[in-house]
Design an enzyme around this catalytic site. Structure first.
Site, PDB file in Angstrom:
ATOM      1  N   LYS A   4     -13.140   1.977  -1.869  1.00  0.00           N
ATOM      2  CA  LYS A   4     -14.073   2.338  -0.797  1.00  0.00           C
ATOM      3  C   LYS A   4     -15.238   3.143  -1.389  1.00  0.00           C
ATOM      4  O   LYS A   4     -16.401   2.900  -1.088  1.00  0.00           O
ATOM      5  CB  LYS A   4     -13.386   3.190   0.283  1.00  0.00           C
ATOM      6  CG  LYS A   4     -12.458   2.426   1.215  1.00  0.00           C
ATOM      7  CD  LYS A   4     -11.958   3.340   2.344  1.00  0.00           C
ATOM      8  CE  LYS A   4     -10.995   2.629   3.274  1.00  0.00           C
ATOM      9  NZ  LYS A   4     -10.510   3.423   4.390  1.00  0.00           N
ATOM     10  N   HIS A  23       7.917 -26.832   0.601  1.00  0.00           N
ATOM     11  CA  HIS A  23       7.239 -27.925  -0.102  1.00  0.00           C
ATOM     12  C   HIS A  23       6.144 -27.415  -1.015  1.00  0.00           C
ATOM     13  O   HIS A  23       5.300 -28.188  -1.476  1.00  0.00           O
ATOM     14  CB  HIS A  23       6.697 -28.941   0.918  1.00  0.00           C
ATOM     15  CG  HIS A  23       7.809 -29.570   1.696  1.00  0.00           C
ATOM     16  ND1 HIS A  23       8.476 -30.695   1.280  1.00  0.00           N
ATOM     17  CD2 HIS A  23       8.426 -29.177   2.839  1.00  0.00           C
ATOM     18  CE1 HIS A  23       9.433 -30.986   2.142  1.00  0.00           C
ATOM     19  NE2 HIS A  23       9.426 -30.071   3.100  1.00  0.00           N
ATOM     20  N   GLU A  54       0.822  -1.212   0.000  1.00  0.00           N
ATOM     21  CA  GLU A  54       0.000   0.000   0.000  1.00  0.00           C
ATOM     22  C   GLU A  54       0.856   1.262   0.000  1.00  0.00           C
ATOM     23  O   GLU A  54       0.448   2.301  -0.517  1.00  0.00           O
ATOM     24  CB  GLU A  54      -0.905  -0.007   1.238  1.00  0.00           C
ATOM     25  CG  GLU A  54      -2.343   0.328   0.907  1.00  0.00           C
ATOM     26  CD  GLU A  54      -3.278   0.124   2.084  1.00  0.00           C
ATOM     27  OE1 GLU A  54      -4.022  -0.863   2.055  1.00  0.00           O
ATOM     28  OE2 GLU A  54      -3.263   0.930   3.019  1.00  0.00           O
TER      29      GLU A  54
HETATM   30  O1  PA5 Z   1      -3.037   1.896   5.843  1.00  0.00           O
HETATM   31  C1  PA5 Z   1      -4.148   2.369   5.733  1.00  0.00           C
HETATM   32  O2  PA5 Z   1      -4.385   3.566   5.985  1.00  0.00           O
HETATM   33  C2  PA5 Z   1      -5.349   1.522   5.330  1.00  0.00           C
HETATM   34  O3  PA5 Z   1      -5.021   0.299   4.853  1.00  0.00           O
HETATM   35  C3  PA5 Z   1      -6.274   1.383   6.526  1.00  0.00           C
HETATM   36  O4  PA5 Z   1      -5.586   0.765   7.577  1.00  0.00           O
HETATM   37  C4  PA5 Z   1      -7.532   0.580   6.211  1.00  0.00           C
HETATM   38  O5  PA5 Z   1      -8.133   1.029   5.028  1.00  0.00           O
HETATM   39  C5  PA5 Z   1      -8.538   0.729   7.351  1.00  0.00           C
HETATM   40  O6  PA5 Z   1      -8.795   2.080   7.556  1.00  0.00           O
HETATM   41  P1  PA5 Z   1      -9.394   2.646   8.896  1.00  0.00           P
HETATM   42  O7  PA5 Z   1      -8.454   2.365  10.007  1.00  0.00           O
HETATM   43  O8  PA5 Z   1      -9.547   4.096   8.639  1.00  0.00           O
HETATM   44  O9  PA5 Z   1     -10.713   1.955   9.096  1.00  0.00           O
END
Ligand code: PA5
Length: 472
Positions: free
Chosen positions: A441, A327, A298
């Protein structure tokens, strides 16, 4: 005195990074050279890290949480005394850290232990909206004896909100109007909907500090509360992160473990190594790979660089487990394409020694194992796989933890975080946003008819329709 206050102990627990098998000296022409690493924009990236240190608030978490750690410990003690189960509702960065740290530092069969042995509440981290899973959770917990912790930095993630709605409905049915004794919120101090709900329901609320994004949030209340409830020493976890902060302060890339690993990955990526396999040789570290996969994917998977040029950057993280995946995947790693780097994570001293007893002594292919331990076996298999990968000319490196404890896990998390931030600098991109996730989202909101997403809904309706001929 706590053990991590002793300098000698701290140094004995320093995690080690070995990049020999990335280098041409060891693996031949496909290997990297000092010269190739020096050609990366190292100075610009080191300067970038210095300049942005103040914005990377996650870097201060090892130092600025004395008060909050006390509050978390008090809260955790009361949960331990009054509840049988602790359920985290959250997804992505709000869930992967708690899972990884719990798996690393608690008994491998934690929830299955008897209450007498476990001593602390069972832990469930609900990081999906699979309807069967939520139903299954409700089959095994007693809601009245369960503390729920809803965690969302943005305060509005649909998955988490759906779980919250289910849980608050249940709690209201069981407890009446006041559900504050069974639900804790962890969220931004003012943004998003969770903080509003928390105020309305009068919930104990822990704050995700500004400048600490989801995937960098394990060392704040997001991860610390679940860890403390399960009996993990969160002060030692933070001390480990602080120790790694010192090790990664060095500006010389060749002496800074995070900068060195990042530089090697990015140089390898430039040469077409688009995959990063993380392969711990310890079940306890299995979910560190999951946590890392989100962090690396990400943070670096970006279409644009900082100047707005299209770059489509990123290196695909792959999770593997030693020896299990020897394996299933190692054949590919040794004889497949030269498109990956493998990071082995090893452990010097496992927390248990398991002897392999004598038996079937007349069958030599079995009895050669007798008298050894599984500790020797797993280490031999790790060394053998490192050797085979090196011999085949594929790139790999090894991170070794002297043992798995809160101090070394704190180091490992922080090492990967700094490595990721430095890789973002080398690639000249923003490692801290996630526009691609936001797109998904928003499309979900549109599909479920959320007000304000009408245009997105129209855009989705205009997408190419599935043709029957391609569905068989
Ligand atoms: O790293 C990030 O910001 C995202 O992957 C969030 O962790 C994920 O989308 C969840 O978001 P939130 O904590 O706002 O619910």
């Amino acid at each position: 005195m706590r053990r991590y206050e002793d300098k000698a102990w701290r140094n004995s627990m320093r995690i080690r990074v070995d990049v020999n098998n990335m280098m041409s000296e060891n693996i031949g022409e496909k290997g990297l050279t000092r010269e190739s690493i020096e050609k990366l924009p190292l100075s610009r990236s080191v300067e970038g890290m210095k300049a942005k240190r103040g914005q990377m608030k996650w870097r201060e978490l090892p130092y600025n949480q004395d008060e909050i750690v006390k509050q978390i410990e008090d809260c955790a003690r009361s949960i331990q005394e009054n509840f049988d189960s602790f359920v985290v509702l959250g997804i992505g960065g709000s869930a992967l850290g708690p899972i990884a740290v719990h798996q690393a530092l608690c008994h491998p069969r934690y929830n299955e232990l008897s209450k007498d042995k476990r001593k602390t509440p069972k832990l469930y981290v609900e990081d999906n909206v699979d309807p069967e899973r939520m139903a299954a959770l409700l089959d095994v917990i007693d809601v009245k004896k369960t503390m729920f912790n809803v965690v969302t930095k943005s305060g509005g993630t649909s998955e988490t909100m759906s779980q919250l709605l289910i849980v608050t409905d249940l709690l209201h049915k069981e407890l009446g109007e006041d559900i504050s004794s069974h639900l804790i919120a962890t969220t931004d101090k003012e943004k998003g909907n969770l903080v509003k709900i928390a105020r309305r329901e009068n919930l104990t609320t822990f704050i995700v500090p500004d400048g600490v994004g989801g995937r960098f949030s394990e060392l704040c209340p997001v991860g610390l509360l679940a860890a403390a409830v399960c009996g993990i020493d969160i002060r030692e976890l933070l001390a480990g992160a602080a120790y790694m902060d010192e090790l990664t302060a060095c500006e010389d890339v060749w002496k800074n473990p995070a900068y060195l690993l990042a530089s090697m990955q990015i140089e390898a990526l430039k040469r077409g190594h688009n995959i990063h396999v993380v392969m711990p040789y310890a079940d306890s570290l299995k979910y560190i790979s999951d946590w890392y996969a989100q962090l690396w994917a990400e943070s670096l998977g970006k279409r644009f660089d900082n100047e707005g040029n299209e770059i489509y950057a990123g290196q695909t993280p792959v999770k593997a487990l030693g020896v299990t995946d020897q394996h299933s995947q190692v054949q590919l790693y040794t004889e497949g394409p030269f498109d990956k780097v493998i990071t082995f994570i090893g452990v010097d001293e496992y927390r248990k020694v398991t002897a392999i007893p004598d038996g079937y002594m007349d069958i030599k292919d079995v009895s050669f194992l007798c008298g050894h331990t599984q500790n020797e076996l797993i280490k031999a298999e790790q060394s053998a796989t490192e050797y085979a990968v090196m011999k085949s000319g594929h790139l790999s490196n090894t991170i070794t933890l002297p043992e798995v404890n809160a101090f070394t896990v704190g180091q490992l998390l922080y090492l990967f975080e700094v490595m990721t931030a430095f890789a973002g600098e080398l690639l000249n991109l923003n490692a801290f946003d996630q526009p691609g996730v936001e797109e998904g989202k928003n499309a979900t909101y549109a599909l479920l008819g959320k007000a304000g997403y009408e245009n997105k809904r129209a855009e989705l309706n205009a997408a190419p329709k599935a043709k029957d001929e391609f569905i068989i």
